[in-house]
Design a protein around this motif. Structure first.
Motif, PDB file in Angstrom:
ATOM      1  N   VAL A   1       0.843  -1.192   0.000  1.00 55.08           N
ATOM      2  CA  VAL A   1       0.000   0.000   0.000  1.00 55.08           C
ATOM      3  C   VAL A   1       0.881   1.247   0.000  1.00 55.08           C
ATOM      4  O   VAL A   1       1.865   1.324   0.735  1.00 55.08           O
ATOM      5  N   VAL A   2       0.533   2.199  -0.857  1.00 55.10           N
ATOM      6  CA  VAL A   2       1.256   3.470  -0.917  1.00 55.10           C
ATOM      7  C   VAL A   2       0.550   4.445   0.017  1.00 55.10           C
ATOM      8  O   VAL A   2      -0.645   4.692  -0.118  1.00 55.10           O
ATOM      9  N   LEU A   3       1.299   4.961   0.974  1.00 54.65           N
ATOM     10  CA  LEU A   3       0.736   5.845   1.991  1.00 54.65           C
ATOM     11  C   LEU A   3       1.387   7.214   1.942  1.00 54.65           C
ATOM     12  O   LEU A   3       2.420   7.415   1.297  1.00 54.65           O
ATOM     13  N   HIS A   4       0.778   8.167   2.648  1.00 56.42           N
ATOM     14  CA  HIS A   4       1.257   9.546   2.681  1.00 56.42           C
ATOM     15  C   HIS A   4       1.269  10.030   4.125  1.00 56.42           C
ATOM     16  O   HIS A   4       0.271   9.908   4.835  1.00 56.42           O
ATOM     17  N   ALA A   5       2.397  10.584   4.545  1.00 58.58           N
ATOM     18  CA  ALA A   5       2.523  11.150   5.886  1.00 58.58           C
ATOM     19  C   ALA A   5       2.278  12.652   5.793  1.00 58.58           C
ATOM     20  O   ALA A   5       3.145  13.408   5.339  1.00 58.58           O
ATOM     21  N   ASP A   6       1.089  13.072   6.188  1.00 57.39           N
ATOM     22  CA  ASP A   6       0.714  14.484   6.085  1.00 57.39           C
ATOM     23  C   ASP A   6       1.688  15.406   6.817  1.00 57.39           C
ATOM     24  O   ASP A   6       1.990  16.501   6.342  1.00 57.39           O
TER      25      ASP A   6
ATOM     26  N   SER B   1      -6.503   3.584   0.810  1.00 54.06           N
ATOM     27  CA  SER B   1      -7.333   2.377   0.859  1.00 54.06           C
ATOM     28  C   SER B   1      -8.049   2.281   2.208  1.00 54.06           C
ATOM     29  O   SER B   1      -8.317   1.196   2.692  1.00 54.06           O
ATOM     30  N   CYS B   2      -8.363   3.452   2.776  1.00 57.33           N
ATOM     31  CA  CYS B   2      -9.065   3.550   4.065  1.00 57.33           C
ATOM     32  C   CYS B   2      -8.376   2.692   5.126  1.00 57.33           C
ATOM     33  O   CYS B   2      -8.977   1.809   5.750  1.00 57.33           O
ATOM     34  N   GLN B   3      -7.102   2.962   5.291  1.00 52.15           N
ATOM     35  CA  GLN B   3      -6.254   2.201   6.201  1.00 52.15           C
ATOM     36  C   GLN B   3      -6.892   2.007   7.576  1.00 52.15           C
ATOM     37  O   GLN B   3      -6.930   0.890   8.094  1.00 52.15           O
ATOM     38  N   ALA B   4      -7.403   3.078   8.179  1.00 47.62           N
ATOM     39  CA  ALA B   4      -7.981   2.978   9.525  1.00 47.62           C
ATOM     40  C   ALA B   4      -9.214   2.086   9.538  1.00 47.62           C
ATOM     41  O   ALA B   4      -9.402   1.284  10.468  1.00 47.62           O
ATOM     42  N   LEU B   5     -10.056   2.200   8.530  1.00 45.50           N
ATOM     43  CA  LEU B   5     -11.248   1.352   8.459  1.00 45.50           C
ATOM     44  C   LEU B   5     -10.855  -0.113   8.292  1.00 45.50           C
ATOM     45  O   LEU B   5     -11.423  -1.000   8.935  1.00 45.50           O
TER      46      LEU B   5
END
Length: 193
Positions: free
Chosen positions: A83-88, A120-124
């Protein structure tokens, strides 16, 4: 393992419910940014015209262009599931990723001066739920999971690109699509963006 999305163009009616649910999840009040986008295209020439709708977020690519150009490491690929994520909190809003991504997944939030993107709605998902776009689709045209399992579940006549998308060779997108014929032929003209 690589996680990704499934999109059934034959079921999709282009209603935009997934796009609206995604904007709501991100609490996006301004016009413009759409981490999940639904666009409708026309192909062919009169009298043989056809349309198709494409629902697309982040494709969590095998070789993500956004990660390669991010100067701060705000955009990163998690090795455990791809999964490609982003650190705000690390993003400087330079928009290098928005320019590099051939699928336009990173979206610039002018009011926040940072980029956001589909995670991809990581928290959900960590809470055992589906991404919001999946559950908001009344036509059940979307799914999310391990990309090879999606291929097995939905058949071997799936594709990873269409005429309205960039060439898959550049980044290796983790998306599988049950295409409409119109999405595989001709030059698309955007009708609704």
């Amino acid at each position: 393992m690589a996680l990704g999305f499934y999109h059934n163009m034959e079921r999709c009616i282009g209603c935009g419910a997934c796009q609206i649910a995604c904007k709501d999840k991100f609490d996006i009040q301004q016009a413009g940014p759409r981490p999940r986008r639904v666009d409708t295209f026309e192909t062919g020439t009169f009298p043989k015209c056809s349309i198709f709708s494409l629902s697309i977020g982040c494709n969590h690519c095998n070789s993500p262009a956004c990660v390669a150009v991010c100067p701060t490491g705000a955009m990163f690929k998690r090795e455990s599931d791809g999964v490609v994520l982003h650190a705000d909190d690390v993003c400087i809003g330079c928009q290098s990723c928005t320019e590099a991504c051939p699928y336009k997944a990173p979206q610039y939030m002018e009011d926040m001066r940072i980029v956001i993107k589909c995670d991809s709605c990581q928290a959900l998902r960590e809470a055992g739920m589906n991404p919001i776009c999946i559950d908001s689709c009344a036509q059940r045209a979307l799914d999310f999971g391990e990309i090879e399992e999606l291929r097995v579940k939905y058949g071997d006549d799936l594709v990873s690109t269409c005429v309205a998308m960039a060439d898959e060779e550049a980044t290796g997108p983790n998306i599988v699509i049950r295409p409409r014929a119109a999405a595989l032929e001709g030059e698309p003209v955007a009708l609704y963006l």
